[in-house]
Design an enzyme around this catalytic site. Structure first.
Site, PDB file in Angstrom:
ATOM      1  N   TYR A   1       0.829  -1.198   0.000  1.00  0.00           N
ATOM      2  CA  TYR A   1       0.000   0.000   0.000  1.00  0.00           C
ATOM      3  C   TYR A   1       0.869   1.256   0.000  1.00  0.00           C
ATOM      4  CZ  TYR A   1      -3.696  -3.130   1.791  1.00  0.00           C
ATOM      5  OH  TYR A   1      -4.595  -4.155   1.967  1.00  0.00           O
TER       6      TYR A   1
ATOM      7  N   ARG B   1      -5.285   1.270   8.679  1.00  0.00           N
ATOM      8  CA  ARG B   1      -5.946   2.221   9.580  1.00  0.00           C
ATOM      9  C   ARG B   1      -5.430   2.068  11.012  1.00  0.00           C
ATOM     10  NH1 ARG B   1     -11.781   1.184   9.713  1.00  0.00           N
ATOM     11  NH2 ARG B   1     -11.425  -0.794   8.653  1.00  0.00           N
TER      12      ARG B   1
ATOM     13  N   ASP C   1      -9.843   6.358  10.400  1.00  0.00           N
ATOM     14  CA  ASP C   1      -9.567   7.089   9.155  1.00  0.00           C
ATOM     15  C   ASP C   1     -10.413   8.356   9.150  1.00  0.00           C
ATOM     16  OD1 ASP C   1     -12.159   6.333   8.447  1.00  0.00           O
ATOM     17  OD2 ASP C   1     -11.517   4.876   6.942  1.00  0.00           O
TER      18      ASP C   1
END
Length: 295
Positions: free
Chosen positions: A69, A177, A83
């Site tokens: 990511y 997250r 988030d």
């Protein structure tokens, strides 16, 4: 396997779409019932979403689980979902930080760590998804779980906005997250994920991905050969004389230096995937998934 489409389609998922909606769209376009995805992406997250079609859905458990990511973390804020999509719980002053401070904090998150999933997640609690309980106003206590972060690199830091950009390569089950939340806690100022894009998943990358809009055009995108996702596994190619026995589910000699229980991709004499097997006692390959089975 030749009777129906069998392979993988890699979508570059746009923000705002659920993974389930993408699967439904692929199912309609290719007129197939057997369609499944590998690794859910939250609606706000973009990037690689591998989708298996036809018999390839049965290959999903054999694919490489690591994912990569690129994300942006907002410091100075804590939210219910970890988030910026979620309700803000608190805001904090962000101390004067240099790249060296961030690097020192990141060091403790590399390797095998225990991580608590976000409260707004699909983890099961008391027979329900955690996010459903949170929506009902409950406070959810989730147990930490072991995950592995192989790469964690600081790509950029903007002190004016208190945002940092990270590259993360991690094992299946890792929540970016949670990483954003825990990094913020380690820095003493809270943190939440602001943006996230997945560049690799299950052995597929963005260079193989197509946008969902490609399904509106003719011809439909060609499916990737199932073998494209199995390059990390040992292979055993069948001889012509072995093919009939394989299709009937008979065990094979493999002649490979492998431990018991390891998965092996079995290729037909023509080089196409014939199925999957696992090693068993006596140096045998026990069929676990046979394409075009007989008997």
């Amino acid at each position: 396997m030749a009777d129906q489409p069998c392979g993988f389609l890699v979508l570059d998922k746009a923000a705002g779409l659920t993974s389930h909606a993408c699967v439904a769209r692929v199912r309609r376009s290719y007129k197939l019932k057997r369609v499944g995805h590998g690794g859910t992406l939250d609606p706000a997250v973009t990037g690689v979403l591998p989708i298996a079609l036809g018999p390839a859905t049965r290959l999903l458990p054999y694919l490489e689980g690591d994912k990569t990511y690129q994300g942006v973390v907002q410091l100075g804020v804590s939210t219910v979902s970890d988030d910026l999509e979620g309700e803000v719980l608190a805001r904090f002053a962000v101390p004067a930080l240099e790249a060296a401070d961030l690097e020192a904090a990141l060091a403790s998150f590399r390797g095998r760590i225990d991580q608590v999933p976000p409260q707004v997640s699909a983890v099961h609690v008391k027979g329900q998804r955690a996010y459903a309980l949170v929506r009902q106003g409950e406070q959810v206590e989730l147990a930490p779980r072991a995950v592995t972060i192989q790469r964690l690199e600081l790509l950029g830091w903007d002190g004016a906005t208190a945002r940092l950009e990270l590259l993360v390569r991690c094992s299946a089950g890792t929540y970016i997250r949670s990483l954003a939340r825990d990094l913020g806690e380690a820095l003493g100022c809270g943190g939440a994920l602001a943006q996230l894009r997945r560049s690799e998943a299950l052995g597929f990358g963005l260079e193989q991905a197509v946008p969902l809009e490609a399904l509106d055009q003719a011809p439909l995108p060609a499916l990737l050969n199932p073998l494209a996702a199995l390059g990390h596994l040992p292979q055993r190619q069948l001889l012509d004389a072995e093919l009939e026995g394989w299709r009937c589910g008979r065990a094979l000699d493999h002649g490979l230096s492998l431990e018991e229980g390891e998965p092996v991709a079995v290729l037909g004499p023509d080089g196409n995937l014939a199925g999957m097997a696992r090693t068993s006692e006596g140096g045998l390959l026990q069929p676990k998934l046979v394409f075009n089975a007989t008997g």
